[in-house]
Enzyme design. Structure first.
Site, PDB file in Angstrom:
ATOM      1  N   ASP A 228      10.275 -15.316  80.132  1.00  0.00           N
ATOM      2  CA  ASP A 228      10.521 -14.043  79.471  1.00  0.00           C
ATOM      3  C   ASP A 228      11.637 -14.083  78.436  1.00  0.00           C
ATOM      4  OD1 ASP A 228      12.562 -14.374  81.415  1.00  0.00           O
ATOM      5  OD2 ASP A 228      13.004 -12.234  81.274  1.00  0.00           O
TER       6      ASP A 228
ATOM      7  N   ASP B 207       9.829 -19.606  84.790  1.00  0.00           N
ATOM      8  CA  ASP B 207      11.234 -19.272  84.651  1.00  0.00           C
ATOM      9  C   ASP B 207      11.642 -18.411  85.848  1.00  0.00           C
ATOM     10  OD1 ASP B 207      13.783 -18.706  83.358  1.00  0.00           O
ATOM     11  OD2 ASP B 207      12.942 -16.711  83.014  1.00  0.00           O
TER      12      ASP B 207
ATOM     13  N   ASP C 214      13.347 -19.204  76.754  1.00  0.00           N
ATOM     14  CA  ASP C 214      12.052 -19.754  77.154  1.00  0.00           C
ATOM     15  C   ASP C 214      11.106 -19.944  75.969  1.00  0.00           C
ATOM     16  OD1 ASP C 214      12.720 -19.731  79.908  1.00  0.00           O
ATOM     17  OD2 ASP C 214      12.273 -17.588  80.000  1.00  0.00           O
TER      18      ASP C 214
ATOM     19  N   CYS D  79     -22.894  -9.584  62.732  1.00  0.00           N
ATOM     20  CA  CYS D  79     -22.836 -10.846  63.462  1.00  0.00           C
ATOM     21  C   CYS D  79     -21.639 -11.664  62.973  1.00  0.00           C
ATOM     22  CB  CYS D  79     -24.127 -11.644  63.246  1.00  0.00           C
ATOM     23  SG  CYS D  79     -24.443 -11.994  61.514  1.00  0.00           S
TER      24      CYS D  79
ATOM     25  N   CYS E 272     -21.468 -12.391  59.304  1.00  0.00           N
ATOM     26  CA  CYS E 272     -20.899 -11.314  58.473  1.00  0.00           C
ATOM     27  C   CYS E 272     -19.372 -11.431  58.460  1.00  0.00           C
ATOM     28  CB  CYS E 272     -21.311  -9.953  59.029  1.00  0.00           C
ATOM     29  SG  CYS E 272     -23.090  -9.657  59.010  1.00  0.00           S
TER      30      CYS E 272
END
Length: 708
Positions: free
Chosen positions: A603, A427, A607, A25, A28
Site C-alpha cells: 500500500d 507488505d 512499496d 466489434c 471497429c
C-alpha cells in the site's frame, strides 16, 4: 494552412471524449484507435467499448468538429460527450430488446408453419404456408434486421467492411432465395432460418449490451452517490448553496447531520460519526473530529461538521475509484488481443471463402441455386459471434463479480496474470495490518520537542507518522525548514539549522532497537517511539487460503524484526524485516529470476517499486496514490480476504476463457468445411451459429459466482 505535426512529449494536450455509434466489434475499436492516432496533432485515442466512447488526447488547435469529421470518415457517427444525459447506451438495449421481441414472435409463428411443411404438407398447402411465412418474415427482417443493415450500410458506404456486412448479405440473400423459390413453387424456402438467425443474433447482442450496461452502471451508481449541491461558508460567514462543480480546494463546507459530504477535506469544527462504507466497505461508523480527513460520498451521521475542502470534483477519491472501474473495461488481455486480430481478419476471410464456395460449386456444374445456397450457408455459419464473445463476456462477468466482492480490476490483462501467480509477497503495515497504528509509548515530554515531533509527523503520510501526529494533535507544531521525506526511511527537516529526523531505526538513530520509529534532534539521544498496529480480522484466514492456493505467502516489512517476527509467527508464514524499498524490489526481482510469478500486495509509497516489478500486484483502496497507481487490482474494505478471492476468481475466469476459445474455434473447424462441402442448409447454419454463441455466453455466465 499547415497541418499540425504529432505532439511532442512536452506539449500540453486537450482531452476530448465522444460518444460513438456503430461500434460492433474489436475490428471497429482497432479502426477507430489506429485511425485517430494517425491524425496529425493527435497523441492518442482510446476506445471504451463498454460505454461506447472514445477519448482523444490532442493539441488544442485540433477542434472537436475536426475530430468528429475524422471519426465520420472512419465509418462511425460521433458527437461530443455532454454528460450522462447524452449517453445512448441504455436506449440501445431498449432498441435491441424490441427487435428481439419482434424476431422471437415471428420465429415462433414461422416455425409452426415450417413444422407443418416438414410433417408432409405438400402442393397448394405447402405453397400457402410458404407465402404466409414470407408475409411474417418480410416485415420482421425489415424491422429487426435494421440493427445489422444500418451498421453494414454505414461501413460499406465508407468503403470498408465489418462483421455486420456478411451477416446482412447472408440474411438478404437467404430471404431473396426463399422468395424466388416460393414464387416458382419450389420445395425449399428458408424464412424460418432467416428469422431464427436474427433472433439469436439479437439475443447475443442484447445480452452483451445488458452486461456492459451493468458494468457501466457500477461506475454511474458510484458517482451518483455525490450530492448535487453543498453548503459553502463564505468569508463573511454567510451560507451559500453551490453546485459541487463549483467547489474548489480551500473552501469551507457546512455538512449537516445526515448529509453526504460533497468533496474530500479536513474537519475544522465539530465531531461526528461518518459512514465511510461507500469508499472503504467498512459498515461501522467512524468518528471524525477536528483534523480528521473525510471523503466525498461518505455520510455525516450525527452532528454538523465544518470541512475545509482539499480535493474536489475529478480529484476526489471516489472519482479515482470510478476511473479505476472504467479503466478495467478498456484494457485487453492476451486472449482479447488474439480475438481482436481474428476479428480484423474475419470479414475479408469470410467473403473470400463464400466467393470461392460459390465459384467452386458453379465450376462443378451444380447450378446457381445450389452454389448460392452453399455460399449463403458459409456466410451464416462463419459468423464470429462466438469468438467475439468468448473473452469479453467472461471478463465482464468476472469483473462484475469481483467488483461486488470489493475488488476493482484496473487492467484487463491482470486477471490473466493473477491466475498464473505462484508466489505472494505481502507488505505488513496497511496490508496485513489495518495501517492505523496507535502510539503506545516513547513520546518526548518537553513541549519544544513535542512541537518539533508534531511538525515532522504531520509532514508524512506513513501510518506510524500519522499515529504520532494524532497522539500530538493538541500540541503546537514548530516551524521547520527543508522538510524531506525519504521513501522507506522517514522524514527530516531543519530547526534553527539543526537537523531533526523521524523514521526507522538505522536511519534516524541506532539500528539495534526494537522500537518502531525513532525521533532524533541533532546528535541527541533519540526517542524510541513504540507504535502498535492491529492485523486485519481475516488476515490469518486470507493467508491460509493463499497458501492453499499454492502461492506460498511471505511478509515483507520495513518494521523492526521483533514486530515482524511476532506477526509472521502468529500467521504461520515467513517474514523479512527492516527492508527498504530497494530491498523489497530486489526480493521481487530475485523471486522472478528464480522462475516464480509474484503477486505483490502493498500500500505504501515504499512499496511502489516492488508493485511495479511484480508479475501482478494488488493494493488496498486506502493505499497511497503511488501504491494505487502501481497496482493492477485494488480492493476496498477492511478485509484481506479479497486477495485470495481474486486469485481464485482469476483462475476460474481463465479456465472459462480457454473453454470458450476451444468452443468457438472447434465450432468453426467442424462447421465451415461442412458448409463449404454443401452439407449445411441456411437453416442448419443459423441453428449452428446461434447455438455456438449461446453456449459461449452460458458458459461465461457461470462466472457470476466466481468471487467466492
Amino acid at each position: 494552412m499547415t497541418a499540425p505535426a504529432r505532439p511532442a512529449a512536452a506539449q500540453p494536450l486537450t482531452a476530448s471524449t465522444f460518444v460513438v455509434e456503430g461500434m460492433r466489434c474489436a475490428a471497429c475499436i482497432a479502426r477507430l484507435e489506429h485511425g485517430l492516432a494517425a491524425l496529425p496533432g493527435v497523441a492518442a485515442a482510446r476506445v471504451n467499448f463498454t460505454n461506447r466512447r472514445v477519448r482523444v488526447d490532442h493539441l488544442d488547435e485540433i477542434g472537436e468538429d475536426r475530430l468528429i469529421d475524422a471519426i465520420d470518415g472512419l465509418g462511425f457517427t460521433a458527437h461530443a460527450f455532454a454528460g450522462e444525459a447524452a449517453d445512448s447506451g441504455r436506449s440501445e438495449s431498449r432498441r435491441l430488446v424490441l427487435a428481439l421481441a419482434v424476431a422471437g414472435f415471428a420465429m415462433m409463428n414461422v416455425m409452426l408453419l415450417s413444422v407443418s411443411i416438414w410433417s408432409g404438407a405438400d402442393g397448394a398447402t405447402r405453397q400457402l404456408f410458404h407465402w404466409l411465412s414470407a408475409l411474417i418474415a418480410l416485415p420482421t427482417v425489415a424491422y429487426s434486421g435494421r440493427v445489422f443493415f444500418a451498421s453494414a450500410w454505414s461501413a460499406l458506404r465508407r468503403g470498408r467492411t465489418n462483421m455486420d456486412v456478411p451477416i446482412s448479405i447472408g440474411v438478404l440473400l437467404t430471404l431473396a432465395m426463399s422468395l424466388y423459390e416460393t414464387a416458382l413453387g419450389g420445395a425449399h424456402a428458408y424464412f424460418d432460418g432467416v428469422v431464427m438467425l436474427l433472433f439469436f443474433l439479437l439475443g447475443g447482442r442484447f445480452l452483451d449490451s445488458v452486461m456492459r450496461d451493468r458494468a457501466r452502471g457500477g461506475v454511474d451508481a458510484l458517482l451518483r452517490r455525490l450530492p448535487a449541491e453543498a453548503t459553502v461558508i463564505a468569508r463573511d460567514g454567510a451560507h451559500q448553496r453551490r453546485a459541487i462543480a463549483e467547489l474548489a480546494p480551500g473552501m469551507r463546507l457546512l455538512v449537516t447531520a445526515g448529509e453526504r459530504i460533497a468533496a474530500d477535506g479536513i474537519v475544522e469544527e465539530g465531531e461526528s460519526a461518518v459512514d465511510r462504507s461507500l469508499v472503504t466497505g467498512e459498515s461501522a461508523p467512524e468518528t471524525a473530529a477536528a483534523g480528521a480527513e473525510v471523503l466525498a460520498g461518505t455520510i455525516n451521521l450525527s452532528t454538523p461538521l465544518v470541512v475545509k475542502v482539499t480535493r474536489a470534483g475529478e480529484a476526489t477519491a471516489i472519482a479515482d475509484i470510478a476511473r479505476l472501474m472504467e479503466s478495467a473495461g478498456q484494457s485487453k488481455s492476451r486472449y482479447m488481443r488474439i480475438a481482436d486480430r481474428a476479428s480484423r481478419l474475419y470479414a475479408p476471410a469470410v467473403h473470400t471463402l463464400a466467393a470461392l464456395t460459390l465459384a467452386g460449386w458453379l465450376v462443378a456444374g451444380l447450378g446457381w441455386h445450389v452454389a448460392l445456397t452453399n455460399a449463403v450457408a458459409v456466410l451464416i455459419i462463419t459468423c464470429p459471434c462466438a469468438l467475439g464473445l468468448a473473452v469479453p463476456v467472461a471478463q465482464v462477468v468476472a469483473s462484475g463479480a469481483l467488483m461486488r466482492a470489493g475488488v476493482l480490476v484496473k487492467d484487463g490483462s491482470a486477471l490473466e496474470r493473477l491466475a498464473k501467480a505462484d508466489r505472494a509477497l505481502l507488505d505488513k503495515t496497511g496490508t496485513v495490518t489495518l495501517g492505523r497504528p496507535v502510539v503506545t509509548g516513547g513520546l518526548p515530554g518537553a513541549p519544544g520537542e513535542r512541537a518539533i515531533l508534531h511538525a515532522l509527523a504531520r509532514a508524512s503520510r506513513h501510518p506510524s507518522a500519522l499515529a504520532v501526529a494524532a497522539a500530538l494533535a493538541d500540541a503546537p507544531a514548530a516551524p521547520l525548514a527543508d522538510i524531506v521525506e525519504e521513501a522507506g526511511f522517514g522524514v527530516r527537516g531543519l530547526v534553527h539549522g539543526v537537523e531533526v529526523r523521524l523514521g526507522r531505526p538505522g536511519w534516524a538513530g541506532p539500528a539495534d532497537t526494537d522500537a518502531s520509529i525513532l525521533f532524533r534532534i541533532g546528535d541527541a539521544t533519540p526517542h524510541a517511539i513504540r507504535v502498535a498496529d492491529r492485523e486485519r480480522d481475516d488476515a490469518a484466514a486470507a493467508i491460509a487460503r493463499l497458501a492453499a492456493l499454492g502461492l506460498a505467502p511471505e511478509i515483507l516489512s520495513g518494521d523492526a524484526p521483533g514486530v515482524v517476527e511476532a506477526l509472521a509467527g502468529e500467521l504461520g508464514v515467513h517474514g523479512r524485516a527492516r527492508l527498504t524499498p530497494q530491498d523489497k524490489y530486489a526480493v521481487v526481482q530475485a523471486e522472478e529470476a528464480a522462475g516464480h510469478r509474484v503477486l505483490m500486495v502493498g500500500d505504501g509509497i515504499n512499496d511502489g517499486p516492488a508493485l511495479k516489478a511484480a508479475w501482478v500486484s494488488m493494493a488496498p483502496a486506502g493505499a497511497s496514490d503511488v501504491g494505487q497507481m502501481a497496482a493492477d487490482l485494488v480492493f476496498v474494505g477492511a478485509r484481506l480476504m479479497p486477495v485470495p478471492v481474486a486469485v481464485a476468481a482469476a483462475r476460474r475466469t481463465m479456465r472459462v476463457v480457454a473453454q470458450n476459445f476451444a468452443l468457438a474455434i472447434g465450432y468453426n473447424v467442424l462447421a465451415v468445411p461442412l458448409a463449404v462441402a454443401g452439407f449445411v442448409t441456411p437453416l442448419i447454419a443459423a441453428l449452428a451459429m446461434s447455438g455456438s454463441s449461446l453456449v459461449v455466453v452460458a458458459n461465461a455466465m457461470r462466472l457470476r459466482s466466481a468471487a467466492r
